[in-house]
Design a protein around this motif. Structure first.
Motif, PDB file in Angstrom:
ATOM      1  N   VAL A   1       0.864  -1.184   0.000  1.00  0.00           N
ATOM      2  CA  VAL A   1       0.000   0.000   0.000  1.00  0.00           C
ATOM      3  C   VAL A   1       0.899   1.232   0.000  1.00  0.00           C
ATOM      4  CG1 VAL A   1      -1.713   1.334   1.300  1.00  0.00           C
ATOM      5  CG2 VAL A   1      -1.846  -1.180   1.257  1.00  0.00           C
ATOM      6  N   VAL A   2       0.644   2.136  -0.923  1.00  0.00           N
ATOM      7  CA  VAL A   2       1.351   3.415  -0.952  1.00  0.00           C
ATOM      8  C   VAL A   2       0.337   4.494  -0.602  1.00  0.00           C
ATOM      9  CG1 VAL A   2       2.740   5.038  -2.293  1.00  0.00           C
ATOM     10  CG2 VAL A   2       2.934   2.577  -2.742  1.00  0.00           C
ATOM     11  N   LEU A   3       0.501   5.099   0.588  1.00  0.00           N
ATOM     12  CA  LEU A   3      -0.342   6.225   0.993  1.00  0.00           C
ATOM     13  C   LEU A   3       0.169   7.458   0.257  1.00  0.00           C
ATOM     14  CD1 LEU A   3      -0.635   5.815   4.861  1.00  0.00           C
ATOM     15  CD2 LEU A   3      -2.473   5.698   3.199  1.00  0.00           C
ATOM     16  N   VAL A   4      -0.736   8.199  -0.376  1.00  0.00           N
ATOM     17  CA  VAL A   4      -0.344   9.333  -1.207  1.00  0.00           C
ATOM     18  C   VAL A   4      -1.038  10.602  -0.709  1.00  0.00           C
ATOM     19  CG1 VAL A   4      -0.283  10.252  -3.559  1.00  0.00           C
ATOM     20  CG2 VAL A   4      -0.157   7.768  -3.197  1.00  0.00           C
ATOM     21  N   ASP A   5      -0.234  11.649  -0.496  1.00  0.00           N
ATOM     22  CA  ASP A   5      -0.801  12.958  -0.175  1.00  0.00           C
ATOM     23  C   ASP A   5       0.030  14.024  -0.872  1.00  0.00           C
ATOM     24  OD1 ASP A   5      -2.670  14.679   0.854  1.00  0.00           O
ATOM     25  OD2 ASP A   5      -2.077  14.453   2.945  1.00  0.00           O
ATOM     26  N   ASP A   6      -0.577  15.182  -1.117  1.00  0.00           N
ATOM     27  CA  ASP A   6       0.128  16.223  -1.853  1.00  0.00           C
ATOM     28  C   ASP A   6       1.235  16.866  -1.038  1.00  0.00           C
ATOM     29  OD1 ASP A   6      -1.807  17.421  -0.217  1.00  0.00           O
ATOM     30  OD2 ASP A   6      -2.268  19.004  -1.650  1.00  0.00           O
ATOM     31  N   VAL A   7       0.974  17.144   0.253  1.00  0.00           N
ATOM     32  CA  VAL A   7       1.955  17.807   1.104  1.00  0.00           C
ATOM     33  C   VAL A   7       2.090  17.035   2.415  1.00  0.00           C
ATOM     34  CG1 VAL A   7       2.543  19.946   2.332  1.00  0.00           C
ATOM     35  CG2 VAL A   7       1.373  20.072   0.126  1.00  0.00           C
ATOM     36  N   LEU A   8       3.318  16.725   2.781  1.00  0.00           N
ATOM     37  CA  LEU A   8       3.598  16.129   4.086  1.00  0.00           C
ATOM     38  C   LEU A   8       4.141  17.233   4.962  1.00  0.00           C
ATOM     39  CD1 LEU A   8       3.906  13.783   6.053  1.00  0.00           C
ATOM     40  CD2 LEU A   8       6.091  13.253   4.978  1.00  0.00           C
ATOM     41  N   ASN A   9       3.388  17.574   5.997  1.00  0.00           N
ATOM     42  CA  ASN A   9       3.791  18.635   6.897  1.00  0.00           C
ATOM     43  C   ASN A   9       4.190  18.028   8.233  1.00  0.00           C
ATOM     44  OD1 ASN A   9       4.230  21.205   7.943  1.00  0.00           O
ATOM     45  ND2 ASN A   9       2.094  21.567   8.383  1.00  0.00           N
ATOM     46  N   THR A  10       3.220  17.786   9.109  1.00  0.00           N
ATOM     47  CA  THR A  10       3.519  17.233  10.433  1.00  0.00           C
ATOM     48  C   THR A  10       3.404  15.710  10.469  1.00  0.00           C
ATOM     49  OG1 THR A  10       1.226  17.377  11.183  1.00  0.00           O
ATOM     50  CG2 THR A  10       2.636  19.309  11.566  1.00  0.00           C
ATOM     51  N   GLY A  11       2.733  15.124   9.487  1.00  0.00           N
ATOM     52  CA  GLY A  11       2.500  13.680   9.468  1.00  0.00           C
ATOM     53  C   GLY A  11       1.201  13.275  10.137  1.00  0.00           C
TER      54      GLY A  11
ATOM     55  N   LYS B   1       1.264  -6.142   3.152  1.00  0.00           N
ATOM     56  CA  LYS B   1       2.656  -6.601   3.073  1.00  0.00           C
ATOM     57  C   LYS B   1       3.585  -5.503   3.579  1.00  0.00           C
ATOM     58  CE  LYS B   1       5.982  -8.291  -0.373  1.00  0.00           C
ATOM     59  NZ  LYS B   1       6.100  -8.671  -1.790  1.00  0.00           N
ATOM     60  N   LYS B   2       3.345  -4.278   3.103  1.00  0.00           N
ATOM     61  CA  LYS B   2       4.087  -3.111   3.574  1.00  0.00           C
ATOM     62  C   LYS B   2       3.295  -1.861   3.247  1.00  0.00           C
ATOM     63  CE  LYS B   2       7.071  -2.793  -0.518  1.00  0.00           C
ATOM     64  NZ  LYS B   2       8.444  -2.734  -1.002  1.00  0.00           N
ATOM     65  N   VAL B   3       3.602  -0.783   3.974  1.00  0.00           N
ATOM     66  CA  VAL B   3       2.965   0.509   3.736  1.00  0.00           C
ATOM     67  C   VAL B   3       4.071   1.526   3.484  1.00  0.00           C
ATOM     68  CG1 VAL B   3       1.506   2.337   4.689  1.00  0.00           C
ATOM     69  CG2 VAL B   3       1.002  -0.055   5.230  1.00  0.00           C
ATOM     70  N   GLU B   4       3.967   2.216   2.361  1.00  0.00           N
ATOM     71  CA  GLU B   4       4.911   3.266   2.008  1.00  0.00           C
ATOM     72  C   GLU B   4       4.154   4.589   1.896  1.00  0.00           C
ATOM     73  OE1 GLU B   4       8.070   0.687  -0.616  1.00  0.00           O
ATOM     74  OE2 GLU B   4       6.399   1.597  -1.689  1.00  0.00           O
ATOM     75  N   VAL B   5       4.903   5.692   1.878  1.00  0.00           N
ATOM     76  CA  VAL B   5       4.294   7.021   1.785  1.00  0.00           C
ATOM     77  C   VAL B   5       4.908   7.769   0.610  1.00  0.00           C
ATOM     78  CG1 VAL B   5       4.026   9.260   2.940  1.00  0.00           C
ATOM     79  CG2 VAL B   5       3.857   7.141   4.266  1.00  0.00           C
ATOM     80  N   ALA B   6       4.038   8.332  -0.235  1.00  0.00           N
ATOM     81  CA  ALA B   6       4.479   9.169  -1.350  1.00  0.00           C
ATOM     82  C   ALA B   6       3.863  10.556  -1.177  1.00  0.00           C
ATOM     83  CB  ALA B   6       4.043   8.568  -2.684  1.00  0.00           C
ATOM     84  N   THR B   7       4.679  11.576  -1.359  1.00  0.00           N
ATOM     85  CA  THR B   7       4.190  12.948  -1.254  1.00  0.00           C
ATOM     86  C   THR B   7       4.857  13.811  -2.316  1.00  0.00           C
ATOM     87  OG1 THR B   7       3.830  14.801   0.270  1.00  0.00           O
ATOM     88  CG2 THR B   7       5.925  13.659   0.466  1.00  0.00           C
ATOM     89  N   LEU B   8       4.098  14.761  -2.831  1.00  0.00           N
ATOM     90  CA  LEU B   8       4.657  15.672  -3.818  1.00  0.00           C
ATOM     91  C   LEU B   8       5.638  16.631  -3.155  1.00  0.00           C
ATOM     92  CD1 LEU B   8       4.690  16.649  -6.754  1.00  0.00           C
ATOM     93  CD2 LEU B   8       2.791  18.167  -6.165  1.00  0.00           C
ATOM     94  N   ILE B   9       5.254  17.190  -1.993  1.00  0.00           N
ATOM     95  CA  ILE B   9       6.095  18.161  -1.287  1.00  0.00           C
ATOM     96  C   ILE B   9       6.217  17.750   0.179  1.00  0.00           C
ATOM     97  CG2 ILE B   9       6.337  20.567  -0.549  1.00  0.00           C
ATOM     98  CD1 ILE B   9       4.787  21.341  -3.102  1.00  0.00           C
TER      99      ILE B   9
END
Length: 171
Positions: free
Chosen positions: A97-107, A123-131
């Motif tokens: 699973v890839v969690l996607v958000d436009d901006v990662l600020n505080t989490g 299986k695993k969780v990853e994080v994708a962010t534009l900024i």
């Protein structure tokens, strides 16, 4: 030019955002090349739009079949309403699973969404962010980052992902 436009600085234009999305898609593929499919879970609204763009790129560059999930929650008061997934019956067990958000600020937003995914044994969780703004208050780090930006706590980052305008601004 409006007063708000005078106070905002362009961070990324359409071409730069498209390049960042393509690069993130390649990075996702490189880290997950053995997967047949993976789940792109976008935080609604902009994270979901970004997830759609990543899915489109992944389909063009890889054999991976991305499945999209819309994640809805109250970002200001995340405990007042449950986190909702759409579609809600998508099997997540054993999947990446890839969690996607436009901006990662505080989490904070991503931290409150983790529980619903972890309860399905991915299986695993990853994080994708534009900024990534680098103001962590929660133990959330981006696996994939389009653009790293040092900001003050008072500044805001606005990402626009509309058909007629694609840009990121510092306000």
């Amino acid at each position: 030019m409006t007063a708000q436009q005078k106070q905002q600085s362009l961070i990324l234009d359409r071409t730069q955002i498209e390049q960042k999305v393509k690069r993130i898609a390649y990075e996702i593929y490189e880290r997950n090349f053995e997967e047949q499919e993976l789940v792109l879970a976008g935080i609604y609204p902009n994270g979901y739009t970004l997830a759609e763009r990543l899915a489109e790129q992944l389909r063009q560059i890889s054999p991976i079949q991305p499945q999209l999930v819309k994640v809805s929650l109250n970002k200001d008061y995340p405990l007042e309403e449950p986190v909702q997934l759409s579609p809600e019956n998508l099997p997540l067990e054993g999947k990446t699973v890839v969690l996607v958000d436009d901006v990662l600020n505080t989490g904070k937003t991503l931290a409150y969404t983790l529980d619903i995914f972890l309860s399905h044994s991915p299986k695993k969780v990853e994080v994708a962010t534009l900024i990534d703004r680098h103001h962590p208050l929660y133990p959330i780090a981006a696996t994939y980052t389009g653009y790293s930006l040092a900001t003050t706590l008072r500044e805001r980052v606005q990402v626009v992902l509309q058909p007629d305008e694609v840009a990121a601004y510092l306000l």
